[in-house]
Design an enzyme around this catalytic site. Structure first.
Site, PDB file in Angstrom:
ATOM      1  N   ASP A 190     -37.230  48.678  -1.532  1.00 56.04           N
ATOM      2  CA  ASP A 190     -36.961  47.298  -1.090  1.00 56.04           C
ATOM      3  C   ASP A 190     -38.074  46.773  -0.198  1.00 56.04           C
ATOM      4  OD1 ASP A 190     -34.494  49.038  -1.283  1.00 56.04           O
ATOM      5  OD2 ASP A 190     -33.540  47.062  -1.304  1.00 56.04           O
ATOM      6  N   THR A 191     -38.440  47.611   0.777  1.00 53.20           N
ATOM      7  CA  THR A 191     -39.452  47.203   1.753  1.00 53.20           C
ATOM      8  C   THR A 191     -40.791  46.965   1.084  1.00 53.20           C
ATOM      9  OG1 THR A 191     -38.326  48.490   3.465  1.00 53.20           O
ATOM     10  CG2 THR A 191     -40.618  47.872   3.883  1.00 53.20           C
TER      11      THR A 191
END
Length: 613
Positions: A190-191
């Site tokens: 996600d990051t």
């Protein structure tokens, strides 16, 4: 894939969600139907190698409703890997995912979807940290999350406040464009997507959401500290350092590395002393010693080739010799032999040898080096003890004396400890190789029960397994051991020739005995970066042992130690510089030349199937 027209695809990453999956799918369908036409969306259950009834339930849901599909994987892909695989099968132009525990209030789903579907934003993500949200987060989650997000904002220059909220939507074209550079397939996925999207100039909407934790959690040592931290470091390197390094800067950096190494040599070697002693020595013999030391390098390359062959990788001796030159040059600059990591990086990036195998091959080489020189030192010491020649050595080491003597005493103590540790390590490797107990996974699971621990355990198991492959193979043990013996015999011969260059009146047999002992102890002592009395451990040990066991005067012994070590370091840094130029070894260039290796390295072979009506 469904034939009907689908605008929005929602992916539910599911790992052992048998107890909640049916309710989650029902709520998702109901919420989507509240603001989208009935046939304009689909829900994909990305079942990720589950161990419960999640696959059966997902298949039943797909059979009951043509808006539901099931993407199955026999093996664990990881959170990011499962999402990517499901998104590849999705039909919608707007791709959405959220956690199956429905921790984020579903009243925010319309805002999430429409932010991207409307074309106003390329990516939308919920935030549990922005003003206006309601998030009842226990300290066990909030503290590590705050630290992680702060590090990402600081190191990766991100404007997002909450990178890992499991509530995101993407424009299909934008997401797959970003995914071309995303390497993580686990919790950092996600990051990395958000950070790389920001660097790509895409429009991102972050908005506050109400969030309620559905289950307790604990700070996970492996995932949170090692896993996520290392991923931040990797991404920082690729985004902030890599673009600034070109072929030209690589050569310049290599030159500076060599100059720094030469400058640092003066910390423990007085340049005036080096020049004075070299001037007094026979230049022909000093030159011969240098040429002999050069011969040890192709032997090191051959030994490294044999080690890698046992691990299933065949490479050219020239390339491997260059890689060793570069890493050993780095060891003259970086503390605690940190330059060894350079070699693991080079063989991984240039030849696709995975990091675990790269570090394992290094560990194997180091173990054989330590075993060889420890065995040489021990054999000579036993011989000296049998002939009664250790009394002078004992007096030299444990009596009062100058700095060189104190350095020698510390060096011998360190050498003894390192030698014992080498044999203990070999014993542990051989015992574990013959045992059915998986000590690696047992130890890791004691530290962490998180799914990321499986990933870490796999890496460590590969590392330990590679070491055991060579150490427990009798033929490989003999082959690599013989090469190690030749390398260190030539290393000793260099020191003996240097002593002879000073015109010492000692028999050749005595010189060989003392040379084997002094060089072995000195090199064992160098494993730890200690320099008491301002004199290097190698020089101190060499000087004290030579003086204690021969009639050679201390100034001559110290001069010979200085010249011997200087020859070896000069050959190393010159070879390192030449190898950097010839191989054009820049960490950044190596990564660029090996694009895609990281993904194939960690992603397992999987059997993936799609269930749909």
């Amino acid at each position: 894939m469904a034939s009907r027209s689908v605008a929005v695809s929602v992916v539910l990453p599911a790992y052992n969600e048998a107890g909640t999956l049916r309710k989650t799918v029902d709520v998702t369908l109901e919420t989507l139907a509240s603001f989208l036409p009935h046939d304009s969306f689909e829900v994909i259950v990305a079942e990720d190698g589950c161990e419960d009834r999640t696959p059966e339930i997902a298949a039943e849901l797909a059979a009951e409703d043509d808006r539901v599909r099931h993407v199955h994987s026999d093996d664990r892909l990881g959170r990011g890997g499962a999402l990517e695989r499901a998104f590849q099968t999705a039909a919608g132009e707007t791709l959405v995912y959220f956690d199956t525990d429905l921790a984020t209030d579903m009243r925010h789903l319309e805002e999430l979807v429409e932010a991207v579907r409307s074309g106003e934003y390329d990516i939308a993500t919920g935030s549990r940290r922005m003003q206006g949200r309601k998030a009842d987060r226990p300290a066990s989650r909030d503290i590590p999350s705050s630290g992680f997000n702060a590090l990402v904002r600081l190191c990766l220059r991100s404007d997002i406040s909450d990178h890992q909220c499991g509530f995101k939507a993407f424009d299909r074209e934008v997401l797959f464009s970003v995914l071309e550079d995303v390497e993580d397939s686990h919790w950092f996925w996600d990051t990395e997507v958000l950070v790389r999207a920001q660097r790509g100039g895409y429009r991102i909407k972050e908005f506050p959401v109400d969030w309620t934790p559905r289950a307790d959690t604990k700070v996970d040592l492996i995932r949170d500290v090692f896993g996520m931290g290392s991923q931040i470091g990797r991404t920082w390197w690729q985004l902030s350092v890599q673009p600034r390094i070109t072929r030209r800067t690589s050569v310049v950096a290599g030159t500076l590395l060599t100059l720094i190494a030469l400058a640092l040599m003066t910390v423990y070697l007085d340049p005036a002393t080096v020049l004075a002693e070299m001037a007094a020595a026979d230049p022909v013999l000093v030159t011969v010693a240098g040429l002999i030391y050069v011969l040890t390098w192709p032997l090191r390359g051959l030994r490294y080739r044999d080690i890698l062959e046992r691990l299933g990788y065949r490479e050219r001796v020239g390339f491997l010799t260059g890689a060793i030159f570069i890493s050993q040059t780095g060891n003259l600059v970086f503390p605690a032999r940190a330059g060894d990591a350079v070699r693991a990086y080079v063989v991984k990036a240039r030849r696709g040898i995975p990091y675990p195998s790269g570090f394992a091959s290094l560990a194997i080489e180091r173990v054989f080096d330590l075993l060889t020189i420890a065995a040489l030192a021990g054999t000579v010491f036993v011989g000296l003890a049998l002939t009664g020649a250790t009394s002078d050595l004992q007096a030299a080491l444990f009596g009062s004396g100058p700095d060189a003597q104190q350095s020698g005493r510390v060096a011998v103590t360190v050498a003894a400890g390192v030698g014992v540790a080498a044999f203990v390590a070999l014993g542990a490797i051989l015992v574990s190789a013959r045992s059915d107990t998986n000590y690696v996974r047992t130890t890791v699971t004691r530290l962490s029960s998180d799914s990321y621990a499986d990933y870490v355990a796999e890496i460590l198991e590969r590392f330990v397994g590679d070491v055991q492959t060579v150490a427990s193979d009798r033929r490989a043990f003999v082959t690599v051991g013989t090469a190690s013996l030749l390398v260190w015999t030539l290393d000793v011969l260099v020191a003996v020739i240097v002593l002879a260059a000073f015109g010492v009146d000692v028999s050749l047999a005595a010189l060989l005995v003392v040379g084997f002992f002094a060089v072995s102890v000195g090199n064992l002592a160098k494993v730890l970066p200690l320099t008491p009395g301002g004199i290097g451990l190698y020089e101190g040990a060499f000087t004290v042992l030579v003086v204690a066991l021969t009639p050679i005067a201390a100034p001559v012994a110290l001069g010979a130690a200085v010249v011997d070590h200087a020859i070896k370091n000069i050959v190393t840094v010159v070879g390192g510089l030449a190898s950097m130029i010839v191989l054009n070894v820049s960490l950044t260039t190596a990564v660029e030349e090996s694009s895609g290796v990281a993904d194939s390295e960690v992603e397992p072979d999987t059997d993936v199937s799609v269930s749909e009506p």
